[in-house]
Design a protein around this motif. Structure first.
Motif, PDB file in Angstrom:
ATOM      1  N   PRO A 281       0.808  -1.226   0.000  1.00  0.00           N
ATOM      2  CA  PRO A 281       0.000   0.000   0.000  1.00  0.00           C
ATOM      3  C   PRO A 281       0.840   1.274   0.000  1.00  0.00           C
ATOM      4  O   PRO A 281       0.493   2.262  -0.655  1.00  0.00           O
ATOM      5  CB  PRO A 281      -0.827  -0.124   1.280  1.00  0.00           C
ATOM      6  CG  PRO A 281      -0.880  -1.584   1.559  1.00  0.00           C
ATOM      7  CD  PRO A 281       0.449  -2.106   1.123  1.00  0.00           C
ATOM      8  N   THR A 282       1.962   1.252   0.731  1.00  0.00           N
ATOM      9  CA  THR A 282       2.848   2.417   0.765  1.00  0.00           C
ATOM     10  C   THR A 282       3.485   2.657  -0.597  1.00  0.00           C
ATOM     11  O   THR A 282       3.542   3.792  -1.092  1.00  0.00           O
ATOM     12  CB  THR A 282       3.950   2.200   1.820  1.00  0.00           C
ATOM     13  OG1 THR A 282       3.347   2.014   3.090  1.00  0.00           O
ATOM     14  CG2 THR A 282       4.893   3.393   1.870  1.00  0.00           C
ATOM     15  N   ILE A 283       3.975   1.586  -1.207  1.00  0.00           N
ATOM     16  CA  ILE A 283       4.583   1.696  -2.537  1.00  0.00           C
ATOM     17  C   ILE A 283       3.557   2.179  -3.541  1.00  0.00           C
ATOM     18  O   ILE A 283       3.827   3.061  -4.369  1.00  0.00           O
ATOM     19  CB  ILE A 283       5.163   0.338  -2.972  1.00  0.00           C
ATOM     20  CG1 ILE A 283       6.273  -0.102  -2.002  1.00  0.00           C
ATOM     21  CG2 ILE A 283       5.703   0.405  -4.394  1.00  0.00           C
ATOM     22  CD1 ILE A 283       6.728  -1.542  -2.225  1.00  0.00           C
ATOM     23  N   ALA A 284       2.351   1.598  -3.490  1.00  0.00           N
ATOM     24  CA  ALA A 284       1.298   1.960  -4.444  1.00  0.00           C
ATOM     25  C   ALA A 284       0.903   3.423  -4.305  1.00  0.00           C
ATOM     26  O   ALA A 284       0.671   4.120  -5.309  1.00  0.00           O
ATOM     27  CB  ALA A 284       0.087   1.064  -4.239  1.00  0.00           C
ATOM     28  N   GLU A 285       0.833   3.896  -3.092  1.00  0.00           N
ATOM     29  CA  GLU A 285       0.457   5.304  -2.882  1.00  0.00           C
ATOM     30  C   GLU A 285       1.512   6.240  -3.476  1.00  0.00           C
ATOM     31  O   GLU A 285       1.186   7.227  -4.141  1.00  0.00           O
ATOM     32  CB  GLU A 285       0.272   5.585  -1.393  1.00  0.00           C
ATOM     33  CG  GLU A 285      -0.182   7.019  -1.117  1.00  0.00           C
ATOM     34  CD  GLU A 285      -0.511   7.247   0.330  1.00  0.00           C
ATOM     35  OE1 GLU A 285      -1.373   8.101   0.610  1.00  0.00           O
ATOM     36  OE2 GLU A 285       0.085   6.584   1.201  1.00  0.00           O
ATOM     37  N   GLU A 286       2.790   5.924  -3.257  1.00  0.00           N
ATOM     38  CA  GLU A 286       3.856   6.770  -3.791  1.00  0.00           C
ATOM     39  C   GLU A 286       3.850   6.764  -5.313  1.00  0.00           C
ATOM     40  O   GLU A 286       3.940   7.819  -5.960  1.00  0.00           O
ATOM     41  CB  GLU A 286       5.209   6.280  -3.267  1.00  0.00           C
ATOM     42  CG  GLU A 286       6.418   7.005  -3.843  1.00  0.00           C
ATOM     43  CD  GLU A 286       6.486   8.477  -3.480  1.00  0.00           C
ATOM     44  OE1 GLU A 286       7.168   9.241  -4.194  1.00  0.00           O
ATOM     45  OE2 GLU A 286       5.843   8.877  -2.472  1.00  0.00           O
ATOM     46  N   LEU A 287       3.735   5.576  -5.920  1.00  0.00           N
ATOM     47  CA  LEU A 287       3.717   5.500  -7.379  1.00  0.00           C
ATOM     48  C   LEU A 287       2.509   6.231  -7.959  1.00  0.00           C
ATOM     49  O   LEU A 287       2.614   6.921  -8.976  1.00  0.00           O
ATOM     50  CB  LEU A 287       3.695   4.038  -7.822  1.00  0.00           C
ATOM     51  CG  LEU A 287       4.961   3.220  -7.559  1.00  0.00           C
ATOM     52  CD1 LEU A 287       4.724   1.748  -7.915  1.00  0.00           C
ATOM     53  CD2 LEU A 287       6.149   3.755  -8.346  1.00  0.00           C
ATOM     54  N   THR A 288       1.355   6.085  -7.317  1.00  0.00           N
ATOM     55  CA  THR A 288       0.139   6.739  -7.815  1.00  0.00           C
ATOM     56  C   THR A 288       0.247   8.252  -7.715  1.00  0.00           C
ATOM     57  O   THR A 288      -0.152   8.980  -8.634  1.00  0.00           O
ATOM     58  CB  THR A 288      -1.081   6.236  -7.037  1.00  0.00           C
ATOM     59  OG1 THR A 288      -1.174   4.816  -7.155  1.00  0.00           O
ATOM     60  CG2 THR A 288      -2.363   6.856  -7.572  1.00  0.00           C
TER      61      THR A 288
END
Length: 496
Positions: free
Chosen positions: A473-480
């Motif tokens: 979730p942390t990675i996805a939020e940053e990429l998004t």
């Protein structure tokens, strides 16, 4: 951004209770205990909480055995029992939720000329109860967890009684016993005592019982059951349980032998320190999808996610050949492809792929390169009313979280680090808005032209393979967020 995370166990007695919890998790996988108990584990969308669920059947003995078994096998940060119960207090409505502040095993006692109660009792975990109270104070908690249009239940913090008798009579000796010795009890059920006792004996694992009121325990159970109140109560209890888990916070920070006052960021009772990443001075090279497979003339805006290994793994050609059919099979199992969809396989010198292209659905696929890069892609959603791909930030974050975890399941993950990458390709025609807004708007007002060519978010951070799933979730939020900087909100000059 959710900084919490860890393993949680949720137990239920009935199938409808199990399904109410299961429907709120994603990326579910089967896990078998050596004694034959089958668990499923998945993730609460948008969080780092990994949840293990199983159906234990009715009765305190079964609940105790399964609770002890789950704690030994999974070593969770907390355990929950959720499901339905009968009410004993008239101020509770059907569908209301009871968070058990205390669980009474009411059958204990001594029978002389009169019955003298000798109950066992277990207090709710203070931290879990406090988190539940925090959730209940938010008037929007139910709206965030329940389908739109469903009535918001009241949440009560009261004791419950757990025995071996299913109560369905307005007057009985058991009613008299409960009224005389357990007058403050709000609800009655048949598993909470076994569950709470087992959790208490397992080194005081934090435990909480959450129940939805499905009947009045007064002889009207057949009528309320036929009215669908079991399902309503199970849904409300599951929604409250998930809301409590999502709200769990670090219990404390822990100081180490470093400089005075330095925090490690470690979670105390619940969770673990957020996995650390390493920043790359230069992005790793990515085999973008358009390099792997020729573009398709009818293709709409497509989301692609990649995990690029720190070092080239150089998979042997023999292994690449074996992966071709395996990718097709695992793609169907993971529901990347539909059961009836025609799936093509591609084996080239430097990659293997399985993909499908449909005029209406768009392009979906999986790929593994010889260097060890893992890739997957799917079309952006296109609400039928507007027929235009929609880039919804929240939906994108959730999908990237799921796709990152999917990539880790494609093959045994070597002990190396990976750098995540993201792209929208093609990105010429789409609209940036929420899916809800798109579904309720006219296509003319939403149509817009994106940037020409693909929008690619290059890999800039390395993560240990073992940490990516928990940190998804942390990675996805940053990429998004980085992706959204390339687009402007329609009708607004501000960037996401």
């Amino acid at each position: 951004m959710d900084s919490s995370g860890g393993k949680i166990v949720i137990l239920t007695a009935l199938l409808l209770e199990y399904r109410a919890v299961r429907g709120r998790l994603e990326d579910l996988q089967r896990l078998d205990h050596e004694a034959g108990t089958i668990f499923e584990h998945g993730w609460i969308p948008g969080t780092s909480w990994e949840v293990y669920i199983t159906q234990v059947g009715q009765g305190n003995q079964s609940a105790a055995i399964m609770t002890e078994r789950a704690i030994r096998m999974i070593d969770p940060e907390a355990v929950f029992f959720t499901g339905i119960a009968g009410r004993l207090k008239h101020d509770l409505a059907l569908g209301d939720v009871v968070v058990a502040t205390r669980v009474f095993a009411y059958h204990g006692g001594k029978q002389e000329e009169s019955f003298k109660a000798r109950p066992e009792t277990w207090q709710a975990s203070h931290r879990l109860e406090q988190t539940a109270r925090y959730v209940a104070r938010d008037p929007q908690w139910a709206a965030q967890q329940q389908p739109s249009g469903q009535d918001e239940p009241e949440v009560h913090f009261k004791p419950i009684a757990a025995g071996e008798v299913l109560v369905n009579a307005s007057t009985s000796a058991l009613h008299d016993l409960l009224d005389e010795h357990y007058n403050g009890v709000a609800a009655i059920e048949t598993e909470g005592a076994g569950f709470s006792g087992a959790a208490s004996m397992a080194d005081q694992v934090p435990a909480l019982v959450i129940r939805g009121i499905s009947d009045r325990a007064d002889g009207s159970k057949q009528h309320t059951d036929s009215g669908g109140f079991q399902q309503v109560a199970a849904n409300n209890a599951a929604a409250m349980t998930i809301a409590v888990i999502k709200a769990l916070a670090p219990s404390r920070t822990v100081k180490t032998g470093g400089s005075a006052g330095q925090d490690t960021g470690k979670l105390g009772l619940l969770g673990a320190a957020a996995p650390a990443s390493a920043h790359l001075e230069e992005p790793l090279p990515v085999a973008w999808r358009r390099k792997l497979l020729p573009s398709w003339s009818s293709e709409g805006a497509t989301l692609e996610v990649h995990l690029v290994p720190e070092y080239s793994l150089r998979l042997p050609v023999r292994q690449m050949s074996q992966l071709k059919e395996w990718l097709v099979s695992v793609g169907r199992k993971e529901e990347v492809f539909t059961p009836s969809e025609a799936v093509a396989g591609a084996l080239e010198a430097d990659f293997v792929a399985a993909f499908a292209r449909d005029q209406r659905r768009g392009s979906v696929g999986l790929a593994i390169s010889q260097s060890g890069q893992r890739s997957c892609w799917e079309p952006l959603p296109s609400p039928s009313r507007i027929h235009i791909p929609v880039l919804d930030p929240e939906h994108t974050k959730e999908r990237v979280t799921g796709l990152l975890r999917l990539l880790l399941r494609l093959q045994d993950v070597p002990q190396t680090r990976y750098a995540p990458a993201l792209a929208i390709d093609p990105a010429e025609i789409l609209t940036v808005t929420s899916l809800e807004s798109a579904a309720n708007s006219n296509s003319a007002s939403l149509a817009r032209v994106g940037r020409s060519g693909p929008v690619q978010i290059v890999p800039q951070e390395l993560w240990d393979a073992a940490d990516i799933s928990a940190a998804a979730p942390t990675i996805a939020e940053e990429l998004t967020l980085r992706l959204m900087l390339h687009f402007r909100n329609p009708g607004d000059s501000q960037h996401f």
